[in-house]
Scaffold this active site. Structure first.
Site, PDB file in Angstrom:
ATOM      1  N   GLU A   1     -64.168 -11.436 -69.541  1.00  0.00           N
ATOM      2  CA  GLU A   1     -64.428 -10.778 -70.808  1.00  0.00           C
ATOM      3  C   GLU A   1     -64.803 -11.849 -71.834  1.00  0.00           C
ATOM      4  O   GLU A   1     -64.642 -13.044 -71.598  1.00  0.00           O
ATOM      5  CB  GLU A   1     -63.183 -10.010 -71.254  1.00  0.00           C
ATOM      6  CG  GLU A   1     -62.834  -8.911 -70.254  1.00  0.00           C
ATOM      7  CD  GLU A   1     -61.815  -7.922 -70.767  1.00  0.00           C
ATOM      8  OE1 GLU A   1     -60.664  -8.328 -70.985  1.00  0.00           O
ATOM      9  OE2 GLU A   1     -62.176  -6.741 -70.945  1.00  0.00           O
TER      10      GLU A   1
ATOM     11  N   GLY B   1     -54.072  -4.512 -67.320  1.00  0.00           N
ATOM     12  CA  GLY B   1     -52.712  -4.027 -67.090  1.00  0.00           C
ATOM     13  C   GLY B   1     -52.092  -4.747 -65.919  1.00  0.00           C
ATOM     14  O   GLY B   1     -52.463  -5.878 -65.600  1.00  0.00           O
TER      15      GLY B   1
ATOM     16  N   ASN C   1     -49.597  -4.249 -74.662  1.00  0.00           N
ATOM     17  CA  ASN C   1     -49.147  -5.511 -75.255  1.00  0.00           C
ATOM     18  C   ASN C   1     -50.059  -6.045 -76.354  1.00  0.00           C
ATOM     19  O   ASN C   1     -49.572  -6.631 -77.310  1.00  0.00           O
ATOM     20  CB  ASN C   1     -48.883  -6.565 -74.168  1.00  0.00           C
ATOM     21  CG  ASN C   1     -50.113  -6.918 -73.398  1.00  0.00           C
ATOM     22  OD1 ASN C   1     -51.015  -6.091 -73.259  1.00  0.00           O
ATOM     23  ND2 ASN C   1     -50.189  -8.122 -72.896  1.00  0.00           N
TER      24      ASN C   1
ATOM     25  N   VAL D   1     -51.250  -1.657 -60.571  1.00  0.00           N
ATOM     26  CA  VAL D   1     -52.156  -0.555 -60.941  1.00  0.00           C
ATOM     27  C   VAL D   1     -53.608  -1.019 -60.793  1.00  0.00           C
ATOM     28  O   VAL D   1     -54.460  -0.264 -60.318  1.00  0.00           O
ATOM     29  CB  VAL D   1     -51.867  -0.043 -62.373  1.00  0.00           C
ATOM     30  CG1 VAL D   1     -52.869   1.025 -62.771  1.00  0.00           C
ATOM     31  CG2 VAL D   1     -50.445   0.517 -62.470  1.00  0.00           C
TER      32      VAL D   1
ATOM     33  N   THR E   1     -50.944  -5.873 -62.134  1.00  0.00           N
ATOM     34  CA  THR E   1     -51.696  -6.147 -60.911  1.00  0.00           C
ATOM     35  C   THR E   1     -51.588  -4.959 -59.944  1.00  0.00           C
ATOM     36  O   THR E   1     -52.562  -4.601 -59.285  1.00  0.00           O
ATOM     37  CB  THR E   1     -51.193  -7.462 -60.279  1.00  0.00           C
ATOM     38  OG1 THR E   1     -51.460  -8.518 -61.204  1.00  0.00           O
ATOM     39  CG2 THR E   1     -51.907  -7.783 -58.981  1.00  0.00           C
TER      40      THR E   1
ATOM     41  N   CYS F   1     -50.051 -11.665 -71.244  1.00  0.00           N
ATOM     42  CA  CYS F   1     -50.467 -12.011 -69.883  1.00  0.00           C
ATOM     43  C   CYS F   1     -50.716 -13.510 -69.756  1.00  0.00           C
ATOM     44  O   CYS F   1     -50.665 -14.056 -68.673  1.00  0.00           O
ATOM     45  CB  CYS F   1     -51.703 -11.223 -69.513  1.00  0.00           C
ATOM     46  SG  CYS F   1     -52.959 -11.289 -70.781  1.00  0.00           S
TER      47      CYS F   1
ATOM     48  N   GLU G   1     -58.358  -7.236 -65.669  1.00  0.00           N
ATOM     49  CA  GLU G   1     -57.580  -8.307 -66.323  1.00  0.00           C
ATOM     50  C   GLU G   1     -56.122  -7.971 -66.051  1.00  0.00           C
ATOM     51  O   GLU G   1     -55.601  -6.997 -66.587  1.00  0.00           O
ATOM     52  CB  GLU G   1     -57.840  -8.325 -67.841  1.00  0.00           C
ATOM     53  CG  GLU G   1     -59.279  -8.612 -68.222  1.00  0.00           C
ATOM     54  CD  GLU G   1     -59.701 -10.051 -68.014  1.00  0.00           C
ATOM     55  OE1 GLU G   1     -58.883 -10.874 -67.560  1.00  0.00           O
ATOM     56  OE2 GLU G   1     -60.870 -10.340 -68.291  1.00  0.00           O
TER      57      GLU G   1
END
Ligand code: NAD
Length: 453
Positions: free
Chosen positions: A432, A207, A131, A211, A209, A263, A229
């Site tokens: 981050e 990516g 994204n 995975v 939740t 997100c 994240e």
């Protein structure tokens, strides 16, 4: 070698292919990164800083090229794509200041001298979603490199082109070979190898939740450091005392920007009951003005969705729901979907609860401050959100009560590279950007030097 087709989502056509690396090639790249780490960590801080500044300058020189590549590969509007390439430049410049300031402490102890060092971890594996291919890559690889680590980065299968180009630009800027490698391929092959390979000392994953949980479980086996994240279902809370015109003017961008594939999208809109109808009328006017069109156009506010599959998923949430109003979208080739406003019947509606990752917002009225907070927190996610009010006390009370990592008051923006970004609850782990991210790419080493006697 296997290859992956790269598709332009604005017309659905394949326009290039990229290699899809296998296990052996991934292992070889990780080995090269491990060897390169030995030298990179010893590059003097001032020289590492200079290289990162030069990398920023080379990105600046290629800003338009990178932006156009992203428009073609991800369907981002040209305005957004320029911001994204500029964000990589800015993050490089910001963390270029870090190597020369990565100080430890001197702690008073009896019998000698005690000092701490922030040691780099080694090889860091960064896994990026489709994204926001450029910024999310940069938020990982830049502080990792600044702290003295080497990086292997796996872009998403759908959007590998800008990351591949950034790795070429790093070499052009003079970064040594194998310090920053981009490895296109499948998540189940390349990404999974970052989790299982013992030389990779940290995984930064952005990516879904689902995975993310499997990555965290896999990393536990080697007590591997991990930053996650993940998804979001953020609330945009509009109180009756807010500047309703400003809130309504900002609300389309808060959820439809990047076609809602964000997100941080404020995909739950909570409006105080006493102004619900008035706010919705203002919101409708602004949604009608939100232009979904060819993303190369300077006037475009929103492009297509990333893939036919994503469009089908999004459409699945809208079918059978109460549609309040929709904007327009081009017809024909490409994965287009119009901005869509749904009325939630209750907080149990799937479109209210689940991350849709498309240009769809669910709206629900609330009675008072307590109910707004309860509804906002009634989710396992906690990434971002907004509060619209003129009452400073309420802004503070609600900010402290909403369980989310990045909140804005009278604004819908979540990301500033100077400040920490990340999620609470199942939206993530770690932060981050900002001053904190650097240390998460290091381990503290304590050294005691005896004075003898
Ligand atoms: P995804 O989880 O399917 O894939 C993300 C990345 O992980 C891709 O590169 C993919 O190839 C890789 N991957 C997939 N399976 C893997 C595995 N088993 N092992 C290792 N790597 C694997 O997510 P997506 O569909 O690309 O992205 C959309 C999701 O990302 C949304 O849920 C969104 O909320 C989230 N997201 C979160 C943030 C944030 O900062 N919190 C930012 C952007 C996107």
């Amino acid at each position: 070698m296997n290859v992956t087709d790269v598709i332009n989502p604005a017309n659905g056509a394949v326009f290039t292919t990229v290699p899809s690396l296998g296990l052996e090639e991934t292992d070889a790249a990780i080995e090269r990164a491990r060897t390169a780490f030995g030298e990179w960590r010893r590059v003097a801080p001032g020289d590492r800083a200079r290289l990162l500044r030069r990398f920023a300058a080379v990105v600046e020189d290629h800003l338009e090229e990178l932006a156009l590549l992203e428009v073609r590969n991800a369907g981002h509007t040209i305005g957004n794509a320029r911001w994204e390439a500029g964000n990589v430049r800015d993050v490089l410049n910001y963390y270029a200041g870090a190597p020369e300031r990565l100080s430890g402490r001197q702690i008073p102890v009896p019998g000698g001298l005690d000092v701490t060092f922030h040691e780099p971890l080694g090889v860091v594996g960064i896994i990026v979603p489709w994204n926001f291919p450029m910024p999310i890559a940069g938020w990982g690889f830049v502080p990792a490199l600044a702290a003295g680590n080497t990086v292997v980065l796996k872009p998403a299968e759908l959007t590998p082109l800008t990351a591949i180009r950034l790795a070429e630009l790093a070499l052009e800027a003079g970064l040594p070979e194998n310090v920053f490698q981009v490895l296109p391929g499948k998540g189940s092959v390349v990404g999974q190898r970052f989790v299982t390979h013992p030389a990779v000392r940290k995984v930064c994953f952005t990516g879904s939740t689902t995975v993310g949980k499997s990555i965290m479980a896999g990393c536990a086996d080697q007590v591997k450091r991990v930053t996650l994240e993940l998804g979001g279902k953020s609330a945009n809370i509009v109180f009756a005392d807010a500047d309703l015109s400003a809130a309504a003017a900002a609300a389309p961008g808060a959820v439809f920007d990047n076609a809602g594939q964000d997100c941080c999208a404020r995909s739950r809109l909570l409006v105080e009951a006493s102004v619900f109808d008035r706010f919705l009328a203002l919101f409708q006017e602004n949604v009608a003005k939100f232009r979904t069109s060819d993303p190369t156009s300077e006037e475009s506010d929103m492009g297509p969705l990333i893939s036919a599959g994503q469009r089908a998923t999004v459409a699945g949430y809208v079918g059978g729901a109460d549609v309040a109003f929709q904007g327009t979208a081009p017809s024909g080739d490409g994965f287009w979907f119009p901005p869509t406003v749904l009325l939630a019947r209750s907080a149990d509606d799937p479109h209210w609860r689940e991350e849709i990752f498309g240009p769809v917002v669910s709206v629900l009225p609330f009675r008072d401050e307590a109910e707004a907070i309860r509804l906002a927190n009634d989710t396992e996610y906690g990434l971002s959100g907004s509060i619209w009010t003129r009452d400073v006390g309420r802004a503070l009370r609600v900010s402290r009560s909403v369980e989310t990592g990045a909140l804005s008051v009278n604004s819908n923006s979540s990301v500033r590279y100077w400040t920490p970004f990340g999620g609470m609850k199942q939206s993530g782990l770690g932060r981050e950007l900002g001053p904190d991210a650097l240390l998460s790419f290091t381990d503290v080493k304590n050294v005691f030097i005896s004075m003898g006697e």
